[in-house]
Structure formats: C-alpha cells, structure tokens
Scaffold this motif. Structure first.
Motif, PDB file in Angstrom:
ATOM      1  N   ARG A  36      47.004  72.944  -1.297  1.00 12.51           N
ATOM      2  CA  ARG A  36      46.459  73.961  -2.212  1.00 12.51           C
ATOM      3  C   ARG A  36      47.604  74.543  -3.029  1.00 12.51           C
ATOM      4  O   ARG A  36      48.488  75.218  -2.499  1.00 12.51           O
ATOM      5  CB  ARG A  36      45.781  75.077  -1.409  1.00 12.51           C
ATOM      6  N   ARG A  37      47.542  74.312  -4.318  1.00 14.06           N
ATOM      7  CA  ARG A  37      48.578  74.810  -5.232  1.00 14.06           C
ATOM      8  C   ARG A  37      47.989  76.006  -5.986  1.00 14.06           C
ATOM      9  O   ARG A  37      47.521  75.893  -7.110  1.00 14.06           O
ATOM     10  CB  ARG A  37      48.997  73.700  -6.185  1.00 14.06           C
ATOM     11  N   LEU A  38      48.031  77.168  -5.340  1.00  8.78           N
ATOM     12  CA  LEU A  38      47.443  78.378  -5.893  1.00  8.78           C
ATOM     13  C   LEU A  38      48.466  79.135  -6.736  1.00  8.78           C
ATOM     14  O   LEU A  38      49.672  78.886  -6.643  1.00  8.78           O
ATOM     15  CB  LEU A  38      46.940  79.276  -4.759  1.00  8.78           C
ATOM     16  N   PRO A  39      48.018  80.109  -7.534  1.00 16.54           N
ATOM     17  CA  PRO A  39      48.971  80.967  -8.231  1.00 16.54           C
ATOM     18  C   PRO A  39      49.607  81.973  -7.276  1.00 16.54           C
ATOM     19  O   PRO A  39      49.050  82.290  -6.224  1.00 16.54           O
ATOM     20  CB  PRO A  39      48.111  81.688  -9.283  1.00 16.54           C
ATOM     21  N   ASP A 129      50.886  78.595 -10.939  1.00 15.45           N
ATOM     22  CA  ASP A 129      51.500  79.564 -11.855  1.00 15.45           C
ATOM     23  C   ASP A 129      52.128  80.673 -11.030  1.00 15.45           C
ATOM     24  O   ASP A 129      51.757  80.894  -9.870  1.00 15.45           O
ATOM     25  CB  ASP A 129      50.453  80.205 -12.781  1.00 15.45           C
ATOM     26  N   ILE A 130      53.069  81.378 -11.631  1.00 13.67           N
ATOM     27  CA  ILE A 130      53.523  82.655 -11.075  1.00 13.67           C
ATOM     28  C   ILE A 130      53.305  83.695 -12.159  1.00 13.67           C
ATOM     29  O   ILE A 130      53.813  83.564 -13.282  1.00 13.67           O
ATOM     30  CB  ILE A 130      54.998  82.639 -10.637  1.00 13.67           C
ATOM     31  N   HIS A 131      52.499  84.706 -11.837  1.00 10.68           N
ATOM     32  CA  HIS A 131      52.182  85.774 -12.775  1.00 10.68           C
ATOM     33  C   HIS A 131      52.989  87.012 -12.408  1.00 10.68           C
ATOM     34  O   HIS A 131      53.118  87.345 -11.226  1.00 10.68           O
ATOM     35  CB  HIS A 131      50.689  86.094 -12.731  1.00 10.68           C
ATOM     36  N   TYR A 132      53.505  87.703 -13.419  1.00 10.83           N
ATOM     37  CA  TYR A 132      54.386  88.844 -13.200  1.00 10.83           C
ATOM     38  C   TYR A 132      53.810  90.109 -13.848  1.00 10.83           C
ATOM     39  O   TYR A 132      53.489  90.110 -15.032  1.00 10.83           O
ATOM     40  CB  TYR A 132      55.769  88.584 -13.796  1.00 10.83           C
ATOM     41  N   LEU A 133      53.716  91.171 -13.054  1.00  9.60           N
ATOM     42  CA  LEU A 133      53.361  92.492 -13.558  1.00  9.60           C
ATOM     43  C   LEU A 133      54.426  93.463 -13.087  1.00  9.60           C
ATOM     44  O   LEU A 133      54.662  93.597 -11.873  1.00  9.60           O
ATOM     45  CB  LEU A 133      51.992  92.944 -13.038  1.00  9.60           C
ATOM     46  N   ALA A 134      55.088  94.137 -14.023  1.00  5.89           N
ATOM     47  CA  ALA A 134      56.155  95.079 -13.682  1.00  5.89           C
ATOM     48  C   ALA A 134      55.673  96.518 -13.861  1.00  5.89           C
ATOM     49  O   ALA A 134      55.193  96.893 -14.934  1.00  5.89           O
ATOM     50  CB  ALA A 134      57.385  94.842 -14.554  1.00  5.89           C
ATOM     51  N   LEU A 135      55.803  97.309 -12.799  1.00  8.47           N
ATOM     52  CA  LEU A 135      55.532  98.741 -12.875  1.00  8.47           C
ATOM     53  C   LEU A 135      56.837  99.429 -13.262  1.00  8.47           C
ATOM     54  O   LEU A 135      57.850  99.315 -12.562  1.00  8.47           O
ATOM     55  CB  LEU A 135      55.027  99.264 -11.525  1.00  8.47           C
ATOM     56  N   GLU A 175      58.716  90.658 -22.808  1.00  4.21           N
ATOM     57  CA  GLU A 175      57.879  89.770 -23.620  1.00  4.21           C
ATOM     58  C   GLU A 175      58.537  88.424 -23.904  1.00  4.21           C
ATOM     59  O   GLU A 175      57.830  87.439 -24.186  1.00  4.21           O
ATOM     60  CB  GLU A 175      57.521  90.447 -24.939  1.00  4.21           C
ATOM     61  N   VAL A 176      59.872  88.359 -23.824  1.00  2.00           N
ATOM     62  CA  VAL A 176      60.548  87.106 -24.178  1.00  2.00           C
ATOM     63  C   VAL A 176      60.954  86.298 -22.948  1.00  2.00           C
ATOM     64  O   VAL A 176      61.475  85.193 -23.076  1.00  2.00           O
ATOM     65  CB  VAL A 176      61.787  87.372 -25.061  1.00  2.00           C
ATOM     66  N   LEU A 177      60.735  86.841 -21.753  1.00  2.00           N
ATOM     67  CA  LEU A 177      61.014  86.080 -20.550  1.00  2.00           C
ATOM     68  C   LEU A 177      60.008  84.934 -20.435  1.00  2.00           C
ATOM     69  O   LEU A 177      58.928  84.973 -21.005  1.00  2.00           O
ATOM     70  CB  LEU A 177      60.938  86.991 -19.322  1.00  2.00           C
ATOM     71  N   GLN A 178      60.380  83.921 -19.663  1.00  7.96           N
ATOM     72  CA  GLN A 178      59.506  82.757 -19.476  1.00  7.96           C
ATOM     73  C   GLN A 178      59.144  82.596 -18.007  1.00  7.96           C
ATOM     74  O   GLN A 178      59.988  82.229 -17.208  1.00  7.96           O
ATOM     75  CB  GLN A 178      60.204  81.499 -20.000  1.00  7.96           C
ATOM     76  N   PRO A 179      57.879  82.876 -17.640  1.00 10.45           N
ATOM     77  CA  PRO A 179      56.812  83.391 -18.499  1.00 10.45           C
ATOM     78  C   PRO A 179      57.017  84.874 -18.790  1.00 10.45           C
ATOM     79  O   PRO A 179      57.797  85.538 -18.101  1.00 10.45           O
ATOM     80  CB  PRO A 179      55.556  83.161 -17.662  1.00 10.45           C
ATOM     81  N   LEU A 205      43.511  86.850 -13.680  1.00 15.69           N
ATOM     82  CA  LEU A 205      44.330  85.645 -13.544  1.00 15.69           C
ATOM     83  C   LEU A 205      44.046  84.828 -12.294  1.00 15.69           C
ATOM     84  O   LEU A 205      44.649  83.770 -12.095  1.00 15.69           O
ATOM     85  CB  LEU A 205      45.818  86.031 -13.564  1.00 15.69           C
ATOM     86  N   SER A 206      43.141  85.289 -11.459  1.00 14.33           N
ATOM     87  CA  SER A 206      42.963  84.650 -10.153  1.00 14.33           C
ATOM     88  C   SER A 206      41.740  83.764 -10.050  1.00 14.33           C
ATOM     89  O   SER A 206      41.374  83.350  -8.952  1.00 14.33           O
ATOM     90  CB  SER A 206      42.878  85.714  -9.058  1.00 14.33           C
ATOM     91  N   THR A 207      41.092  83.462 -11.151  1.00 11.30           N
ATOM     92  CA  THR A 207      39.912  82.611 -11.099  1.00 11.30           C
ATOM     93  C   THR A 207      40.266  81.258 -10.508  1.00 11.30           C
ATOM     94  O   THR A 207      41.190  80.581 -10.968  1.00 11.30           O
ATOM     95  CB  THR A 207      39.319  82.410 -12.502  1.00 11.30           C
TER      96      THR A 207
END
Length: 222
Positions: A36-39, A129-135, A175-179, A205-207
């Motif tokens: 299983r290759r999940l995010p 994928d790896i999704h990033y949210l910064a507080l 905004e310019v980081l990848q991702p 993003l988790s669908t």
C-alpha cells in the motif's frame, strides 16, 4: 516482514526500495509483493506554531481514518546525532509511517520538517505523495509562546531567535518549495478553528484511489 526495506523472500535489505504501483519488488531476487503506497501528511512549522496543541485534537477527530504521531518521540540519541537535516531520523519515520500504512490508514506526522528533508530520501518511494501543512505565527506571538514554555524545554533567547528566523524563512519560501508547503497562521486563531482547518487539509488530500485499492487487494489475493 513488515520493514518495507526487507524482502520477505530472500531477506535482502534494499538501500533504495523499489515500488511500482501497488507492488514492492526485490532488486536482488525479483520477488514481488503487495504494497500500500499511501500519502503521508506532514503537519510541520516552527516550534510554537501550534503542532503539539492541534495534534491531540486532530487524533480524536481523525480516529479510525488516520494515525496521528509526534516526531519528537523518536528524537533520541543516535537518531538526533546526524547532521544535514537529520536523514537517519527522517528515514526512520518514513519507514515507520510506511509500515503503519500497510494497515490501510495514512499517517499524519506532527513535527518540524521541510520537503528537502523528506523528498531526497530513498524511503520517499514508499509513499504516493507527501503533503505539507505548516502552522506558523506572527513573530511576537511565536516568541511569547516559546518564552512561556517550562524551563526544562530550554528556550533561551538565541534559540528563540533561530526559530523566528525559520518562521520567517518558511513564510517567504513555502510556495516555491517542491512540493509547495501550505501555510496556516495560528496567531489569533482559536484551537477549534486550527483543528478544523487541518482536518479540511487532510480531507482534501486523502481521497483513496479506488483503482489503486482494488488493484492492491487483487494483488494481495493472488
């Protein structure tokens, strides 16, 4: 074997795991097995941004859907001794999250990290994928929060200044980081609203890809 680097057929340990769709492959013996290759969801940001406050509430809100973990639990001797982004520490977390994902639930990993520290690692191949949210927070708010922490956490002024510098860098470069890294300012945001925003980020993003999941199940039954 659960360690995603190790082939269950020949026991070889891959330096660079090979993953193709829903299948892990052994470069040595050619064995293939379902994977299983999940995010992976990285809830990041500077210290004082709100990760440790949001995390427990997030675990309750996402119960049964995701596993919420705190990076610092593995911040131990050996793993924290390497340099240049602490690759041994980061790689250990990626392997841990990939093993948890085999149970069908993605991981939300709470702790300071930026894309270059994950994306360049061989274990990155274990995730779709790896999704990033910064507080983040305004400098004066962040400094006040850090100064209010208990003495055992050792937040002196030089360390606070370093964190403020990272907070500013993240604002300028997210905004310019990848991702790209999504930002959410918690300076004047109630806890519940911060949790709501983080849950919405996860939901967006988790669908689960039904084709991927059905393929994984078919491969597993063969």
């Amino acid at each position: 074997m659960l360690d995603p680097r190790i082939c269950p057929a020949c026991g070889d340990r891959a330096d660079v795991p090979l993953v193709e769709g829903t299948t892990r492959m052994c470069d040595r013996c050619g064995h293939r097995w379902p994977f299983r290759r999940l995010p992976l969801f990285a809830l990041t940001g500077p210290s004082g941004g709100g990760k440790s406050t949001v995390g427990p509430a997030l675990a309750a809100r996402l119960a049964g859907r995701a596993v919420v973990l705190e990076q610092d639990v593995l911040w131990t001797a050996g793993l924290r001794d390497d340099v240049d982004g602490h690759p041994a520490f980061r790689a250990t977390w990626l392997r841990m999250a990939a093993m948890i994902a085999q149970n069908g639930r993605p991981v939300v990993l709470c702790g300071t990290v930026v894309p270059p520290e994950f994306e360049a690692l061989p274990e990155r191949a274990l995730f779709s994928d790896i999704h990033y949210l910064a507080l983040i927070a305004e400098p004066e708010v962040l400094a006040e929060r850090l100064r209010a922490r208990p003495a055992w956490r050792e937040w002196d002024e030089p360390r606070i200044a370093e964190t403020l510098g990272f907070n500013d860098w993240l604002r300028k470069h997210a905004e310019v980081l990848q991702p790209p890294v999504r930002l959410f300012d918690t300076s004047a945001t109630p806890l519940e609203a911060s949790v709501d925003h983080t849950v919405s980020w996860f939901d967006d993003l988790s669908t689960v890809d039904p084709v991927h999941e059905s393929t994984w199940r078919r491969t597993r039954s063969e």
